[in-house]
Design an enzyme around this catalytic site. Structure first.
Site, PDB file in Angstrom:
ATOM      1  N   ALA A  74       0.856  -1.196   0.000  1.00 23.11           N
ATOM      2  CA  ALA A  74       0.000   0.000   0.000  1.00 23.11           C
ATOM      3  C   ALA A  74       0.884   1.234   0.000  1.00 23.11           C
ATOM      4  O   ALA A  74       2.083   1.152   0.277  1.00 23.11           O
ATOM      5  CB  ALA A  74      -0.881   0.019   1.254  1.00 23.11           C
ATOM      6  N   TYR A 140      -5.369   9.128   2.797  1.00 27.96           N
ATOM      7  CA  TYR A 140      -4.785   7.845   3.196  1.00 27.96           C
ATOM      8  C   TYR A 140      -5.744   7.078   4.104  1.00 27.96           C
ATOM      9  O   TYR A 140      -6.088   5.917   3.859  1.00 27.96           O
ATOM     10  CB  TYR A 140      -3.441   8.076   3.900  1.00 27.96           C
ATOM     11  CG  TYR A 140      -2.919   6.853   4.605  1.00 27.96           C
ATOM     12  CD1 TYR A 140      -2.658   5.681   3.885  1.00 27.96           C
ATOM     13  CD2 TYR A 140      -2.708   6.844   5.996  1.00 27.96           C
ATOM     14  CE1 TYR A 140      -2.191   4.537   4.533  1.00 27.96           C
ATOM     15  CE2 TYR A 140      -2.241   5.721   6.639  1.00 27.96           C
ATOM     16  CZ  TYR A 140      -1.989   4.568   5.903  1.00 27.96           C
ATOM     17  OH  TYR A 140      -1.546   3.440   6.548  1.00 27.96           O
TER      18      TYR A 140
END
Ligand code: UDP
Length: 342
Positions: A74, A140
């Site tokens: 990620a 995020y």
């Protein structure tokens, strides 16, 4: 068991691979090496590939036939996510969906994913438990919350068994010194403080000293990366088909930026110069976990997350990465905090 680890060349992923191997499991790492390091893959084979390449991830899962998946791959910089949300939605959400679909095709349904306390945003009350409302305040955190939501839906519709581990501040390094934290650029507090201790940086910039905390600097919950790694091994054991669960992984202790600087001076024996600068946009004043659910349901309690162990292991790693770091520097740090708080 054989486990497929996306992002296994990265900081937390590599420590999890070591923990899996230590528990007797076989490991296959899938990583595009965009931020991870080939040399960190020491406990299994490496498949270099990208989650955005659907054919590539499909083939890798088919070839591996794993018993389960650990998903670390990620993008994870809050600041970057504000400026490039496109990258974050693509990698963290589309990438995860490609992985889940490849798993479905191969009848692999057990998955443990990295999530984050950033999904909680700026909660009104501390400590943060799993029932604290998730209201992320940056892209995020939002991508990780969407990822969790997608997993819940895959659990109910397709019989996946999924666990999301919401990390607080991962820190420290492998106690045997085999792996550690190595980001470029480095933005995290502890490596930067230790770089200042080593003389690799002139000082540490403290982001804000007028927060409503005891010393005015921001408070976080630092948890040793080896403890995080152990939680993944335990989580794989309790993934149950059709169920989604989330656990907070933190030490349950709030530590200020200034506490870190002072403890780092003590542990390294080096003077650390500090400079007060304005707060970083989007940084909440205080975040720390209530880790009780992980203790009762996962059987997980942090063992290495005291500040001295975190700092000593990170310092040993930094010295091995930069031989000579800190040698020959001044060690007269007794007066330095008072000096720099003014
Ligand atoms: N921080 C700081 N100076 C730095 C980097 C971080 O004062 O050079 C502070 C930051 O504002 C936060 C804490 O240290 O309060 C931890 O930041 P880090 O980036 O390590 O992790 P985050 O909490 O953002 O995930």
């Amino acid at each position: 068991m054989r486990y497929f680890v996306t992002g296994g060349a990265g900081y937390v992923g590599a420590h999890a691979c070591k923990a899996l191997a230590g528990a007797g499991h076989e490991v296959v790492v899938f990583d595009n090496l965009s931020t991870g390091h080939r040399e960190a893959v020491k406990w299994g084979d490496l498949v270099v590939g990208d989650l955005l390449d659907r054919e590539c991830i499909k083939r890798a899962i088919e070839d591996t036939r794993p018993d389960g998946v650990l998903h670390f791959a990620a993008l994870a910089y809050v600041g970057e996510s504000v400026h490039r949300p496109d990258l974050y939605y693509r990698t963290n959400i589309a990438g995860t969906q490609n992985l889940l679909d490849a798993m479905r095709l191969a009848d692999v349904t057990r998955i443990v994913v990295s999530s984050t306390c950033a999904t909680y945003g700026t909660p009104a009350e501390m400590p943060i438990s799993e029932t604290t409302p998730q209201v992320p305040v940056n892209p995020y955190g939002r991508t990780k919350l969407v990822m969790e939501t997608m997993l819940r839906d895959y659990c109910s519709a397709f019989g996946f068994g999924a666990i999301a581990l919401r990390y607080f501040n991962a820190a420290g390094a492998d106690t045997a010194g085999e792996i550690g934290e190595d980001h470029t650029p480095e933005t995290h507090l502890i490596p930067l403080v230790l770089q200042a201790a080593a003389g690799l940086l002139p000082n540490v910039k403290i982001f804000g000293n007028d927060y409503p905390t005891a010393d005015g600097t921001a408070v976080r919950d630092y948890v040793h990366v080896t403890d995080l790694a152990d939680a993944h091994v335990k989580a794989l054991d309790i993934c149950a088909s059709g169920h989604f669960k989330a656990f907070n992984l933190g030490a349950g202790i709030g530590t200020s930026v200034m506490d870190i600087c002072m403890a780092a001076e003590r542990v390294t024996g080096q003077k650390i110069y500090i400079e007060m600068v304005p707060c970083r946009a989007g940084d909440p004043p205080i975040l720390y976990a209530d880790p009780a659910l992980a203790a009762t349901e996962l059987g997980w309690t942090p063992r290495q997350s005291d500040l001295d162990t975190i700092l000593a292991t990170a310092w040993a790693w930094m010295q091995s990465a930069h031989p000579g770091a800190g040698k020959g520097r001044r060690t007269d740090h007794a007066d330095s905090q008072a000096e720099h708080m003014n």
